[in-house]
Design an enzyme around this catalytic site. Structure first.
Site, PDB file in Angstrom:
ATOM      1  N   TYR A 279     -12.871  14.884 -18.734  1.00 54.37           N
ATOM      2  CA  TYR A 279     -13.279  13.548 -18.942  1.00 54.37           C
ATOM      3  C   TYR A 279     -14.456  13.226 -17.632  1.00 54.37           C
ATOM      4  O   TYR A 279     -14.418  13.838 -16.805  1.00 54.37           O
ATOM      5  CB  TYR A 279     -11.851  12.962 -18.317  1.00 54.37           C
ATOM      6  CG  TYR A 279     -12.081  11.193 -18.245  1.00 54.37           C
ATOM      7  CD1 TYR A 279     -12.220  10.475 -19.391  1.00 54.37           C
ATOM      8  CD2 TYR A 279     -12.456  10.625 -16.951  1.00 54.37           C
ATOM      9  CE1 TYR A 279     -12.644   9.373 -19.185  1.00 54.37           C
ATOM     10  CE2 TYR A 279     -12.562   9.289 -17.041  1.00 54.37           C
ATOM     11  CZ  TYR A 279     -12.807   8.461 -18.150  1.00 54.37           C
ATOM     12  OH  TYR A 279     -12.979   7.179 -17.847  1.00 54.37           O
TER      13      TYR A 279
ATOM     14  N   LYS B 290      -4.785   3.520 -20.516  1.00 56.71           N
ATOM     15  CA  LYS B 290      -4.968   3.971 -21.965  1.00 56.71           C
ATOM     16  C   LYS B 290      -3.631   3.740 -22.715  1.00 56.71           C
ATOM     17  O   LYS B 290      -3.251   2.580 -22.691  1.00 56.71           O
ATOM     18  CB  LYS B 290      -5.550   5.323 -22.152  1.00 56.71           C
ATOM     19  CG  LYS B 290      -6.683   5.741 -21.029  1.00 56.71           C
ATOM     20  CD  LYS B 290      -8.111   4.964 -21.297  1.00 56.71           C
ATOM     21  CE  LYS B 290      -9.083   4.901 -20.330  1.00 56.71           C
ATOM     22  NZ  LYS B 290      -9.357   6.263 -19.769  1.00 56.71           N
TER      23      LYS B 290
ATOM     24  N   ARG C   4       0.834  -1.132   0.102  1.00 56.94           N
ATOM     25  CA  ARG C   4       0.160   0.000  -0.025  1.00 56.94           C
ATOM     26  C   ARG C   4       1.092   1.457   0.019  1.00 56.94           C
ATOM     27  O   ARG C   4       0.624   2.186  -0.372  1.00 56.94           O
ATOM     28  CB  ARG C   4      -1.089  -0.167   1.075  1.00 56.94           C
ATOM     29  CG  ARG C   4      -1.965   1.233   1.182  1.00 56.94           C
ATOM     30  CD  ARG C   4      -3.125   1.239   2.231  1.00 56.94           C
ATOM     31  NE  ARG C   4      -2.626   0.612   3.480  1.00 56.94           N
ATOM     32  CZ  ARG C   4      -2.080   1.098   4.403  1.00 56.94           C
ATOM     33  NH1 ARG C   4      -1.447   2.234   4.485  1.00 56.94           N
ATOM     34  NH2 ARG C   4      -1.657   0.413   5.445  1.00 56.94           N
TER      35      ARG C   4
ATOM     36  N   ASP D  17      -3.773  16.463 -17.324  1.00 52.07           N
ATOM     37  CA  ASP D  17      -4.044  15.037 -17.645  1.00 52.07           C
ATOM     38  C   ASP D  17      -3.684  14.980 -19.157  1.00 52.07           C
ATOM     39  O   ASP D  17      -4.236  15.508 -19.976  1.00 52.07           O
ATOM     40  CB  ASP D  17      -5.629  14.820 -17.563  1.00 52.07           C
ATOM     41  CG  ASP D  17      -5.878  13.524 -17.830  1.00 52.07           C
ATOM     42  OD1 ASP D  17      -5.291  12.655 -18.485  1.00 52.07           O
ATOM     43  OD2 ASP D  17      -7.145  12.908 -17.225  1.00 52.07           O
TER      44      ASP D  17
HETATM   45  C1  PLP Z   1      -9.765   7.123 -18.781  1.00 47.83           C
HETATM   46  C2  PLP Z   1      -9.523   8.435 -18.257  1.00 47.83           C
HETATM   47  C3  PLP Z   1      -9.585   8.655 -17.066  1.00 47.83           C
HETATM   48  C4  PLP Z   1      -9.791   7.641 -16.034  1.00 47.83           C
HETATM   49  O1  PLP Z   1      -8.861   6.725 -15.805  1.00 47.83           O
HETATM   50  P1  PLP Z   1      -9.103   5.297 -15.330  1.00 47.83           P
HETATM   51  O2  PLP Z   1      -8.011   4.441 -15.427  1.00 47.83           O
HETATM   52  O3  PLP Z   1     -10.313   4.858 -15.981  1.00 47.83           O
HETATM   53  O4  PLP Z   1      -9.555   5.490 -13.893  1.00 47.83           O
HETATM   54  C5  PLP Z   1      -8.969  10.210 -16.747  1.00 47.83           C
HETATM   55  N1  PLP Z   1      -8.852  10.807 -17.686  1.00 47.83           N
HETATM   56  C6  PLP Z   1      -9.028  10.778 -19.002  1.00 47.83           C
HETATM   57  C7  PLP Z   1      -8.671  11.819 -19.942  1.00 47.83           C
HETATM   58  C8  PLP Z   1      -9.237   9.365 -19.419  1.00 47.83           C
HETATM   59  O5  PLP Z   1      -9.295   9.260 -20.720  1.00 47.83           O
END
Ligand code: PLP
Length: 388
Positions: free
Chosen positions: A105, A202, A51, A177
């Site tokens: 998002y 992603k 953790r 992000d």
């Molecule tokens: C998918 C996504 C998230 C969230 O990510 P998870 O791994 O599903 O928690 C945040 N920001 C963007 C731009 C995303 O495409």
């Protein structure tokens, strides 16, 4: 930027955490143990325990990602949302206020507009295409500005250099992000951003089989976010870290192909009689094209289009494709299609979507690694069958 830093293609191969080396192995084994013999370690946040992000696989994944983004330090998390929520809570704290791009998002937007208030944290939204309006949105409590490298689903590219300049002038922590662009196309730390967030689910992992996130930045900022992560508990699992590390080795190859496929598909769809509009930062017709060309090394694997037949045709179209897959996610090896009005942006409601400029029939496409000829044939066939 240090000219001695290796290129990203080299960094993802070489970047192995020294402490993670096991009997000379080139690939770090998955360390599943939750129990370790007590050592000399006295810092309670650095005890070897899953953790606390102190295991070999967690340290290695975080270190490679930090190097790839050009950051001093990094932290990996159980999901992209764990990285986003933990970072926002750690940076803003009760009484703080954040300026955020809109729309974000889906889950991030929900967290900012519905959850932060319950924690005593305020927020305001800005239109990144109208820098002259940003100052008026500031409050005495504003501590951070939050943007996305390329926004979802309309692929808006903010003037990120101007975001950094604004943050510095007003002493705000700048947070971005970078999921949609990936560090292959854009490295925000080089531009001056304080913190870079990722849904590693992603492009970074890139194989549609891991949920993970990451936050990269200065050692001081990462340390203070880690204190929150240690107690909130959204730590990345060692097996996910292993898979991410494996996927990362082909990041540059994958993203280059995805960039090329997206550009070729965008150009093809732009000339297609059944397609009313194509949105892709790599097209001269995109309002932020010049900005994207200046900021990015590639325009990314995400595009969107509106069909001449509107929402009904779009609904039929996404069900007719055979090579591409009808799915809400992105960044995988397979081309993915989704209609944001029914998935990621369903929560906005028809009125909210109209305000955000998201039409009911908008189709978002995440290009995969297939041969472009097969993709184009698939799209043409589906457009014809759907009577779009
Ligand atoms: C998918 C996504 C998230 C969230 O990510 P998870 O791994 O599903 O928690 C945040 N920001 C963007 C731009 C995303 O495409």
């Amino acid at each position: 930027m240090s000219t001695r830093r290796p290129h990203i293609e080299t960094e993802v191969i070489q970047g192995t955490h020294d402490a993670a080396r096991f009997e000379g192995a080139q690939v770090t084994p998955i360390v599943r143990s939750t129990v370790f013999e007590a050592g000399e370690q006295v810092d309670p946040h650095n005890i070897r325990y899953g953790r606390l992000s102190t295991l070999a696989n967690q340290l290695e994944a975080a270190q490679v990602l930090a190097r790839v983004e050009g950051a001093e330090a990094g932290l990996v998390t159980a999901s992209g949302m764990a990285a986003i929520t933990t970072t926002l809570i750690a940076v803003l704290r009760s009484g703080g206020h954040v300026l955020a791009q809109r729309p974000l998002y889906g889950a991030t937007q929900q967290f900012v507009s519905e959850r932060l208030g319950e924690l005593g944290i305020g927020h305001g939204f800005i239109d990144v295409r109208k820098p002259e309006t940003w100052q008026a949105a500031l409050t005495p409590d504003t501590r951070a500005i939050y943007v996305e490298a390329i926004s979802n689903p309309l692929l808006v590219v903010a003037d990120h250099a101007r975001i950094v300049e604004f943050a510095r002038a007003h002493r705000l922590v700048s947070i971005i992000d970078n999921t949609f662009a990936s560090p292959v196309n854009f490295r925000p730390i080089e531009l001056g951003f304080d913190l870079v967030l990722h849904s590693a689910t992603k492009y970074l992992n890139g194989h549609s089989d891991v949920i993970m996130g990451a936050v990269l930045g200065s050692a001081d900022r990462i340390r203070s976010i880690k204190l929150w992560l240690d107690t909130l508990g959204g730590t990345a699992d060692p097996e996910a870290c292993y898979l991410l590390r494996r996927g990362l080795k082909t990041l540059a190859l994958r993203v280059e192909r995805q960039n090329a496929n997206a550009l070729a598909l965008a150009r093809h769809l732009e000339t297609h009689a059944r397609v009313a509009k194509v949105i892709y930062p790599g097209l001269a017709s995109h309002p932020d094209h010049a900005l994207a060309a200046r900021l990015f090394d590639g325009f990314g694997g995400m595009l969107a289009c509106e069909l001449a037949g509107g929402a009904e045709a779009a609904g039929r179209f996404v069900r007719c494709v055979k090579v591409a897959v009808h799915s809400a996610s992105l960044g995988g090896p397979e081309t993915l299609l989704t209609i944001p009005a029914t998935t990621s942006h369903a929560g906005l409601g028809a009125e909210g979507r109209a305000r955000a400029g998201i039409s009911e029939g908008l189709v978002r496409i995440s290009t995969g690694l297939e041969h472009i000829d097969d993709l184009i044939r698939d799209f043409d066939g589906a457009l014809a069958t759907a009577g779009a």
